[in-house]
Scaffold this active site. Structure first.
Site, mmCIF file in Angstrom:
data_model
loop_
_atom_site.group_PDB
_atom_site.id
_atom_site.type_symbol
_atom_site.label_atom_id
_atom_site.label_comp_id
_atom_site.label_asym_id
_atom_site.label_seq_id
_atom_site.Cartn_x
_atom_site.Cartn_y
_atom_site.Cartn_z
ATOM 1 N N PRO A 89 0.840 -1.198 0.000
ATOM 2 C CA PRO A 89 0.000 0.000 0.000
ATOM 3 C C PRO A 89 0.879 1.253 0.000
ATOM 4 O O PRO A 89 1.983 1.229 0.551
ATOM 5 C CB PRO A 89 -0.796 -0.109 1.308
ATOM 6 C CG PRO A 89 -0.141 -1.164 2.124
ATOM 7 C CD PRO A 89 0.691 -2.009 1.226
ATOM 8 N N SER A 100 7.024 2.991 0.112
ATOM 9 C CA SER A 100 6.744 2.788 -1.316
ATOM 10 C C SER A 100 7.458 3.828 -2.184
ATOM 11 O O SER A 100 7.977 3.492 -3.252
ATOM 12 C CB SER A 100 5.236 2.814 -1.581
ATOM 13 O OG SER A 100 4.687 4.038 -1.161
ATOM 14 N N ALA A 147 10.301 5.411 -1.659
ATOM 15 C CA ALA A 147 11.740 5.115 -1.756
ATOM 16 C C ALA A 147 11.964 3.919 -2.672
ATOM 17 O O ALA A 147 12.898 3.920 -3.489
ATOM 18 C CB ALA A 147 12.316 4.828 -0.368
ATOM 19 N N ALA A 148 11.108 2.896 -2.562
ATOM 20 C CA ALA A 148 11.284 1.702 -3.398
ATOM 21 C C ALA A 148 11.114 2.058 -4.875
ATOM 22 O O ALA A 148 11.894 1.620 -5.723
ATOM 23 C CB ALA A 148 10.285 0.620 -2.971
ATOM 24 N N ASP A 197 14.753 4.819 4.442
ATOM 25 C CA ASP A 197 13.992 4.109 3.407
ATOM 26 C C ASP A 197 14.833 3.843 2.159
ATOM 27 O O ASP A 197 14.834 2.736 1.624
ATOM 28 C CB ASP A 197 12.754 4.927 2.986
ATOM 29 C CG ASP A 197 11.744 5.077 4.108
ATOM 30 O OD1 ASP A 197 12.119 4.878 5.275
ATOM 31 O OD2 ASP A 197 10.575 5.399 3.809
HETATM 32 O O1 PMV Z 1 5.901 6.507 8.412
HETATM 33 P P1 PMV Z 1 7.275 6.585 7.852
HETATM 34 O O2 PMV Z 1 7.789 5.305 7.310
HETATM 35 O O3 PMV Z 1 7.473 7.746 6.924
HETATM 36 O O4 PMV Z 1 8.273 6.838 9.075
HETATM 37 C C1 PMV Z 1 8.362 8.045 9.760
HETATM 38 C C2 PMV Z 1 9.369 7.872 10.847
HETATM 39 C C3 PMV Z 1 9.545 9.081 11.726
HETATM 40 O O5 PMV Z 1 10.524 8.735 12.694
HETATM 41 C C4 PMV Z 1 8.275 9.455 12.439
HETATM 42 C C5 PMV Z 1 10.027 10.285 10.930
HETATM 43 C C6 PMV Z 1 11.429 10.138 10.353
HETATM 44 O O6 PMV Z 1 11.736 10.900 9.408
HETATM 45 O O7 PMV Z 1 12.224 9.343 10.850
#
Ligand code: PMV
Length: 330
Positions: free
Chosen positions: A110, A117, A119-120, A161
């Site tokens: 998703p 997604s 970054a991939a 990511d």
């Molecule tokens: O929801 P995601 O995969 O974009 O992760 C965000 C992670 C945080 O620590 C909340 C923000 C960050 O940039 O690390």
């Protein structure tokens, strides 16, 4: 003119420990998962660049010169084409102006749900384009270009990511230098992902945590310290494959994220349903406010998935050791 076709595949990710605290200089652990983004580039005889994400119903034309996208579809899904455009532009070494491309994107996860997604898709596009233009960029170059693309499109992004999409495996982002260390984990780390349709806005959630820290520094700073300790302990639990400890630490991390205010009733329900059905541990993954949870339940995968599927979407993933890969058909 020989029209070649290049396909690249890159994995998504989940954050296992340390989200939010990582923004405040604490460590985090994240893992590449076996849900992939596939990007195929096929040469055209005209100068058009046409891009399609068929599973999401997105179809459009990209103009690398003035960086515009002419398309139809829902905003978030169309947003993914911005990453494709910036990535193509970053490695656009066309000798003959007028060399067009058909770009097809397929995503096994998703979107906008904390599973990496964008970054991939970015990493797979860069790898495919690098091969297509015979630049054969090394992973280090792909990873840093992908991070730049994410920064350009989103304004802010951690390198977690894009690093995982490029290299696969498990990474530990160290607190002092924010240096990335690859952890030698040789087991599969099966997880269940529970995913709610409501999407959290990472920028807003990060800001809400920052405001909490500003209002109650003596309360919130110790929460970050605790998350740091949880992440350090979890690093050992992963290396030693201590499954019970890993599960317990996930539960503690979830409680601390709840205390930071990024939980929602839907996420909370999934976290506790998973534990009721035998998960050793379960927690929010990523920014929260919607998005996804992860549950560690190696003996109870089916039970947990079917329970979560009664209300939301759920599917299994495991650690993907391999990063981005590419193949060429002439
Ligand atoms: O929801 P995601 O995969 O974009 O992760 C965000 C992670 C945080 O620590 C909340 C923000 C960050 O940039 O690390």
């Amino acid at each position: 003119m020989i029209l070649i076709q290049v396909t690249a595949r890159a994995p998504g990710k989940v954050i296992l420990f340390g989200e939010h605290a990582v923004v405040h200089g604490k460590p985090a652990i994240a893992v590449a998962v076996d849900r992939l983004a596939h990007v195929t580039l096929t040469g055209r005889t005209d100068s058009i660049i046409r891009a399609e994400i068929s599973r999401l119903g997105v179809d459009g034309y990209l103009n690398l010169e003035n960086e515009t996208i002419n398309t139809q579809g829902y905003q978030i899904e169309v947003g993914l084409l911005k990453y494709v455009l910036k990535a193509l532009k970053a490695v656009d070494h066309r000798t003959e102006p007028g060399t067009g491309l058909d770009v097809t994107v397929d995503i096994e996860m998703p979107v906008a749900s904390g599973l990496g997604s964008s970054a991939a898709v970015t990493v797979a596009t860069l790898a495919a384009a690098s091969k297509y233009h015979q630049l054969n960029l090394k992973p280090k170059a792909i990873s840093s270009l992908a991070h730049l693309v994410e920064l350009e499109v989103q304004g802010a992004a951690s390198p977690i990511d894009t690093t995982l999409s490029t290299y696969g495996g498990v990474i530990y982002l160290s607190p002092d230098v924010q240096e990335i260390v690859r952890l030698p984990i040789d087991w599969d780390l099966p997880l269940v992902i529970g995913h709610t349709r409501r999407q959290g806005n990472t920028g807003e959630l990060v800001e809400s945590v920052r405001l909490k820290k500003e209002s109650y520094p003596s309360v919130i700073n110790p929460i970050f310290e605790s998350i740091q300790e949880v992440t350090e302990e979890a690093r050992n639990a992963l290396l030693e494959k201590d499954e019970n400890k890993l599960g317990e630490l996930m539960n503690i991390n979830h409680g601390l994220l709840d205390a930071l205010g990024v939980n929602t009733p839907a996420l909370s329900r999934m976290v506790y349903l998973a534990r009721q059905k035998g998960a050793l541990g379960s927690k929010i993954t990523g920014a929260g406010g919607g998005g996804s949870i992860i549950a560690y339940c190696p003996e109870k995968m089916d039970e947990v998935i079917s329970e979560l599927q009664k209300e939301e979407q759920a599917f299994p993933v495991k650690l993907r050791h391999e990063g981005v890969t590419c193949n060429v058909i002439e």
